[in-house]
Write an enzyme that holds these catalytic residues in place. Sequence first.
Site, PDB file in Angstrom:
ATOM      1  N   ASP A 214      -2.447   1.753  -5.845  1.00 33.46           N
ATOM      2  CA  ASP A 214      -3.004   2.853  -5.051  1.00 33.46           C
ATOM      3  C   ASP A 214      -4.530   2.920  -5.181  1.00 33.46           C
ATOM      4  O   ASP A 214      -5.083   2.531  -6.205  1.00 33.46           O
ATOM      5  CB  ASP A 214      -2.364   4.172  -5.521  1.00 33.46           C
ATOM      6  CG  ASP A 214      -2.521   5.281  -4.497  1.00 33.46           C
ATOM      7  OD1 ASP A 214      -2.894   4.987  -3.331  1.00 33.46           O
ATOM      8  OD2 ASP A 214      -2.265   6.450  -4.844  1.00 33.46           O
TER       9      ASP A 214
ATOM     10  N   ASN B 117       4.504   5.305   4.592  1.00 33.25           N
ATOM     11  CA  ASN B 117       3.238   4.734   5.073  1.00 33.25           C
ATOM     12  C   ASN B 117       3.262   4.388   6.567  1.00 33.25           C
ATOM     13  O   ASN B 117       2.216   4.221   7.188  1.00 33.25           O
ATOM     14  CB  ASN B 117       2.837   3.481   4.272  1.00 33.25           C
ATOM     15  CG  ASN B 117       2.398   3.775   2.847  1.00 33.25           C
ATOM     16  OD1 ASN B 117       2.557   2.936   1.950  1.00 33.25           O
ATOM     17  ND2 ASN B 117       1.837   4.955   2.596  1.00 33.25           N
TER      18      ASN B 117
ATOM     19  N   ARG C 223       1.024   6.474   8.867  1.00 31.87           N
ATOM     20  CA  ARG C 223      -0.455   6.364   8.883  1.00 31.87           C
ATOM     21  C   ARG C 223      -0.934   5.984  10.290  1.00 31.87           C
ATOM     22  O   ARG C 223      -0.126   5.535  11.118  1.00 31.87           O
ATOM     23  CB  ARG C 223      -0.894   5.301   7.873  1.00 31.87           C
ATOM     24  CG  ARG C 223      -0.656   5.763   6.441  1.00 31.87           C
ATOM     25  CD  ARG C 223      -1.315   4.853   5.441  1.00 31.87           C
ATOM     26  NE  ARG C 223      -1.104   5.364   4.104  1.00 31.87           N
ATOM     27  CZ  ARG C 223      -1.757   4.968   3.039  1.00 31.87           C
ATOM     28  NH1 ARG C 223      -2.689   4.029   3.150  1.00 31.87           N
ATOM     29  NH2 ARG C 223      -1.511   5.490   1.856  1.00 31.87           N
TER      30      ARG C 223
HETATM   31  C1  IPE Z   1       2.186   4.930  -2.686  1.00 29.67           C
HETATM   32  O1  IPE Z   1       0.884   5.240  -2.346  1.00 29.67           O
HETATM   33  C2  IPE Z   1       2.660   3.793  -1.841  1.00 29.67           C
HETATM   34  C3  IPE Z   1       2.045   2.485  -2.108  1.00 29.67           C
HETATM   35  C4  IPE Z   1       1.200   2.229  -3.064  1.00 29.67           C
HETATM   36  C5  IPE Z   1       2.453   1.437  -1.237  1.00 29.67           C
HETATM   37  P1  IPE Z   1       0.544   6.404  -1.292  1.00 29.67           P
HETATM   38  O2  IPE Z   1      -0.933   6.450  -1.205  1.00 29.67           O
HETATM   39  O3  IPE Z   1       1.284   6.157  -0.035  1.00 29.67           O
HETATM   40  O4  IPE Z   1       1.145   7.673  -2.002  1.00 29.67           O
HETATM   41  P2  IPE Z   1       0.752   9.206  -1.880  1.00 29.67           P
HETATM   42  O5  IPE Z   1       0.725   9.537  -0.419  1.00 29.67           O
HETATM   43  O6  IPE Z   1      -0.593   9.385  -2.518  1.00 29.67           O
HETATM   44  O7  IPE Z   1       1.812   9.946  -2.644  1.00 29.67           O
HETATM   45  C1  IPE Z   2      -2.719   1.916  -1.441  1.00 29.02           C
HETATM   46  O1  IPE Z   2      -3.958   2.449  -1.169  1.00 29.02           O
HETATM   47  C2  IPE Z   2      -2.222   1.003  -0.351  1.00 29.02           C
HETATM   48  C3  IPE Z   2      -1.125   1.548   0.456  1.00 29.02           C
HETATM   49  C4  IPE Z   2      -0.519   2.679   0.242  1.00 29.02           C
HETATM   50  C5  IPE Z   2      -0.674   0.762   1.582  1.00 29.02           C
HETATM   51  P1  IPE Z   2      -4.141   3.726  -0.241  1.00 29.02           P
HETATM   52  O2  IPE Z   2      -4.357   3.243   1.164  1.00 29.02           O
HETATM   53  O3  IPE Z   2      -3.052   4.696  -0.424  1.00 29.02           O
HETATM   54  O4  IPE Z   2      -5.503   4.290  -0.810  1.00 29.02           O
HETATM   55  P2  IPE Z   2      -5.904   5.816  -1.013  1.00 29.02           P
HETATM   56  O5  IPE Z   2      -4.824   6.451  -1.833  1.00 29.02           O
HETATM   57  O6  IPE Z   2      -6.025   6.417   0.341  1.00 29.02           O
HETATM   58  O7  IPE Z   2      -7.205   5.753  -1.745  1.00 29.02           O
HETATM   59 MG    MG Z   3      -2.813   6.257  -1.680  1.00 32.26          MG
END
Ligand code: IPE
Ligand code: IPE
Ligand code: MG
Length: 253
Positions: free
Chosen positions: A25, A73, A76
Amino acid sequence: MKSDLKKDVTLNLKALPSHVAIIMDGNGRWAKKRLMNRVKGHEKGSKTVRSIVAAAREFGIGTLTLYAFSTENWARPKPEVKALMMLLKRFIVSERQELLKNNIRLNIIGQKKRLPPDVQKEIDTTMALTRNNNQMVLNLALSYGSREEITAAVRKIAGKIESKDLNCDDITQDLISAHLYTHAMPDPDLIIRTSGEYRLSNFLLWQAAYSEIYISDTLWPDFSKSEFIEILKNFQKRDRRFGKVTCNTSNDG
Ligand code: IPE
Ligand code: IPE
Ligand code: MG
């Protein structure tokens, strides 16, 4: 590459977790801090994936599970989802030779059928080519959600009861585990989450019953092999009791 591991006398290579799972993350925040598009963070993050897979293989970890894309996800913005799928496809193709060379088997947990057909095709090719590799399993969690996984398992078990292939009394913890995407692997000993968030975000809820959890403040694109080593050393100091009392803490004798 190998030398820093050899120098590191305190990491016991004989007491490594057999299964490490990582919630990767912080890609978006890494990019935001640099006034860049979130996709740049995902690009940098995929380079980290490459180095951490190599490190896990070098240490001798049997199973590495990486949470790359959750069922949530999909909600998004479309361009970000599209970019993530493109990066995923690129990774699967570019790492094919590396996986073969290093005897790593690729496995997917999650709703593979929900991924774009071209991504599925590359995954299938890499999975077929690496299917007999036996030094490490690289488990990518793609369109993965633990509640979806458990729901699908319940549906499969109910179907077998309906067709009289199973009785209600046959439902055990092992039977449930056997119907999850992770059926052929041990539960994770260690779950690492980067970017300082204290939650599981629908990751391996059943399998995490007795996992050790480590939260790192590092954003995934900055995560390094040396931090990975420090986390493994931290894991080796933990007292895993599984609800029991260990000899050295029992003083009621
Ligand atoms: C968890 O991260 C999913 C992955 C790392 C693929 P998210 O960024 O989606 O989780 P939340 O929304 O902060 O809980
Ligand atoms: C993790 O990074 C990757 C995925 C969940 C696909 P994020 O895209 O969630 O990054 P933050 O949490 O917005 O910084
Ligand atoms: Mg994230």
